[in-house]
Design a protein around this motif. Sequence first.
Motif, mmCIF file in Angstrom:
data_model
loop_
_atom_site.group_PDB
_atom_site.id
_atom_site.type_symbol
_atom_site.label_atom_id
_atom_site.label_comp_id
_atom_site.label_asym_id
_atom_site.label_seq_id
_atom_site.Cartn_x
_atom_site.Cartn_y
_atom_site.Cartn_z
ATOM 1 N N MET A 286 0.870 -1.090 0.076
ATOM 2 C CA MET A 286 -0.112 0.007 0.038
ATOM 3 C C MET A 286 0.793 1.131 0.142
ATOM 4 O O MET A 286 0.602 2.288 -0.609
ATOM 5 C CB MET A 286 -1.033 0.028 1.088
ATOM 6 C CG MET A 286 -2.220 -0.926 1.082
ATOM 7 S SD MET A 286 -2.776 -1.016 -0.448
ATOM 8 C CE MET A 286 -3.635 0.781 -0.463
ATOM 9 N N LEU A 287 1.853 1.345 0.732
ATOM 10 C CA LEU A 287 2.752 2.705 1.025
ATOM 11 C C LEU A 287 3.434 2.814 -0.521
ATOM 12 O O LEU A 287 3.568 3.880 -0.985
ATOM 13 C CB LEU A 287 3.874 2.495 1.966
ATOM 14 C CG LEU A 287 3.327 2.503 3.223
ATOM 15 C CD1 LEU A 287 4.366 2.129 4.520
ATOM 16 C CD2 LEU A 287 2.863 3.936 3.771
ATOM 17 N N THR A 288 4.018 1.592 -1.128
ATOM 18 C CA THR A 288 4.373 1.877 -2.503
ATOM 19 C C THR A 288 3.356 2.467 -3.269
ATOM 20 O O THR A 288 3.688 3.557 -4.170
ATOM 21 C CB THR A 288 4.994 0.278 -2.904
ATOM 22 O OG1 THR A 288 5.942 -0.177 -1.926
ATOM 23 C CG2 THR A 288 5.735 0.410 -4.236
ATOM 24 N N VAL A 289 2.320 1.766 -3.521
ATOM 25 C CA VAL A 289 1.050 2.111 -4.459
ATOM 26 C C VAL A 289 1.009 3.577 -4.082
ATOM 27 O O VAL A 289 0.891 4.491 -5.059
ATOM 28 C CB VAL A 289 -0.196 1.453 -4.245
ATOM 29 C CG1 VAL A 289 -1.084 1.986 -5.165
ATOM 30 C CG2 VAL A 289 0.170 0.076 -4.920
ATOM 31 N N ILE A 290 0.532 4.111 -2.782
ATOM 32 C CA ILE A 290 0.272 5.575 -2.512
ATOM 33 C C ILE A 290 1.503 6.449 -2.861
ATOM 34 O O ILE A 290 1.203 7.487 -3.747
ATOM 35 C CB ILE A 290 -0.005 5.598 -1.033
ATOM 36 C CG1 ILE A 290 -1.020 4.860 -0.667
ATOM 37 C CG2 ILE A 290 0.087 7.066 -0.582
ATOM 38 C CD1 ILE A 290 -1.401 4.567 0.968
ATOM 39 N N GLY A 291 2.834 6.020 -2.648
ATOM 40 C CA GLY A 291 3.936 6.785 -3.057
ATOM 41 C C GLY A 291 4.076 6.781 -4.419
ATOM 42 O O GLY A 291 4.128 8.095 -5.233
ATOM 43 N N LEU A 292 3.681 5.966 -5.297
ATOM 44 C CA LEU A 292 3.753 6.067 -7.065
ATOM 45 C C LEU A 292 2.636 6.865 -7.402
ATOM 46 O O LEU A 292 3.028 7.940 -8.052
ATOM 47 C CB LEU A 292 3.552 4.640 -7.571
ATOM 48 C CG LEU A 292 4.882 3.904 -7.409
ATOM 49 C CD1 LEU A 292 4.870 2.613 -8.036
ATOM 50 C CD2 LEU A 292 6.022 4.550 -8.067
ATOM 51 N N VAL A 293 1.509 6.851 -7.005
ATOM 52 C CA VAL A 293 0.398 7.598 -7.199
ATOM 53 C C VAL A 293 0.658 8.968 -6.886
ATOM 54 O O VAL A 293 0.400 9.836 -7.989
ATOM 55 C CB VAL A 293 -1.048 7.108 -6.585
ATOM 56 C CG1 VAL A 293 -2.105 8.158 -6.815
ATOM 57 C CG2 VAL A 293 -1.291 5.544 -7.251
ATOM 58 N N VAL A 294 1.077 9.566 -5.663
ATOM 59 C CA VAL A 294 1.034 10.525 -5.281
ATOM 60 C C VAL A 294 2.028 11.428 -6.128
ATOM 61 O O VAL A 294 2.063 12.609 -6.458
ATOM 62 C CB VAL A 294 1.610 10.756 -3.647
ATOM 63 C CG1 VAL A 294 2.173 12.201 -3.403
ATOM 64 C CG2 VAL A 294 0.454 10.457 -3.099
#
Lengths: 251, 382
Positions: free
Chosen positions: B361-369
């Motif tokens: 989740m942290l990776t996905v959020i980081g990439l999206v942001v």
Amino acid sequence: MSNAIEVQELTRKFGSFTAVNAITFTVGSGEVFGFLGANGAGKTTAIRMLTGLLAPTSGEAQVAGFDVFTQAEEVKRKIGYMSQRFSLYGDLTVRENIALYGGIYGLDDGEIRERSEAMLGHLGLRDSGDDLVASLPLGWKQKLAFSVALVHQPAVVFLDEPTGGVDPVTRRQFWEMIYAAAADGTTVFVTTHYMDEAEYCDRVSIMVDGRIGAMGTPAELKAEFKVGTLDELFVRLARPAGNATVAGGGG
Amino acid sequence: MRTLRFLIHKEFLQIFRDRMLLGMLFIMPLAQLLLLANAATFEVRSARMYVVDQDGSPASRGVVDRLTASGRFINSASSASIALANEAMLGGATDVILVVPRHFERDLVRDQHAPVQFIVNAEDGGAAGVMQSYASRILAGYAAELSIKELPGNMMITGAPDVPVAGRATIDVRRRGWYNPDLDYADYMVPGILVIVVTVVGTLLTAMNIVREKEAGTLDQLNVTPIKRSTFIAAKLIPLWSLALLDFALGLLLAYFVLGVPIRGSLLVVFLGGAIYLVGALGIGLWISSISETQQQAMFVSFSILMTYLLMSGLFTPLRAMPEWAQWLAEANPLAHFTNLMRAVLLKGAGLRDLMHQFVMLTVIGLVVLTLAVRQYSKRTE
């Protein structure tokens, strides 16, 4: 030799207000082109479109052979820009500012060192190279900003009111720098309020309410409008038509 | 890459010349951590206890002594009357009532167990639970001391002070806190507080960064150069990201050596999580900075975003207690995932494999942001 700048029907609207209204002009390579006009006539809007900072509403423009709107990044490699507001970093030293922009434009370390020293020598800033830019007097800041805009030896340099608020001696030095740049083959596109400076340009245009009211060499314009100085012409054009007689009456 | 190097160098020069910013970056978060670690706690000390000792035996005095000796309770008043005790509770003069019934010692000797009644003012539900838990632990200890198998607390919690002491519900309280056996709130709170202070300072500094260049006019000068948008965002992110990570490391040192928070799991996992988390957290700051025209706007937007995700992070109120939609929302909250991760690694010794969900989740959020921030940043005004 192709033109350095070609503009056709360039228009920018902000809501219902048309800041730049279908202007068309060309600037030849190596020319010093004076882009004159009263406050609010649309000079800065036009210059921001030509440097790729502002999207146009319609029209076309090429700078240094590239389309400003579809090849903006290619254009950016070829141009220098000195904005109306001083925009070097006050919290960096003179050398750091030069190195930063040298680095951004892809100069190697040797070139950066060489050009920094040459620039500091020209500007008489050799002893102030490690001072923070914020501590420099305004005139020096402006000359430095111009030099930094030339650090990558661009084909065209845009100067937006470079001598605003600068003393007469520094203004003269500034124009010497402009001529030196033009002699090196750089096309200079400069806006100013000072009509004595306009006389130094190869050609000038005068913007009035978003349109180009007059364009030509200073001598041609004076002959065409039968005025003694560009100052007179500027006042006549910049006033709304109905007030022309008042302006003519010496008001 | 060369452009990126020059831009990063420039950011570091500017950061290290700004004393205010350095203070905000290094002194403020660590001072906040020390302050909040000691202040933000659910721990209850010195609760006022009204003692109704109807037995008056050595055993009943032992019950009172053990409770007061713990420091959790002070014997604020005593009498033989339950009615007076109730009045004291209603008047707010006491937090708990301890009733030791007549024949307590006799029953204890004869039957091996005897009840005491512990009445807690439950207006503050959290504190009530904590007091009850302390009391049952202390009494269990006393029972063991008397070599008696069990001393069941006949406890009663009144829902509100105006409910009369009647209809007593018997609770057989046997608790064992896992991973944090002493219910040490510092251990529980400090990892979360550390995440918050680093997040707040990181988000604010990144949110101010680009917009400050807009206000100063220096951004235009960069925008007329052939800098790539991704290079620009990377140059803004990397310096503050590395300093925030350093901040985080210093905070962790402080937590371990000064606040005594255990580090049961791998530091590598903590820092890997921190590194990924901060990309998202600071990316949000950069996105805010790109949409704002003034530092004031950036400040307001940052505060409202930070406030929302702090309150929905599970730090102050458990996520499981929130409605389902809020739990879904929390999935998009990087702070919630990282707070979980920190607690799991520090307190439980959880490893990478236990934390796959958080890492993903942290990776996905980081990439999206980051994608949003790069897309939002435009070199040209439309």
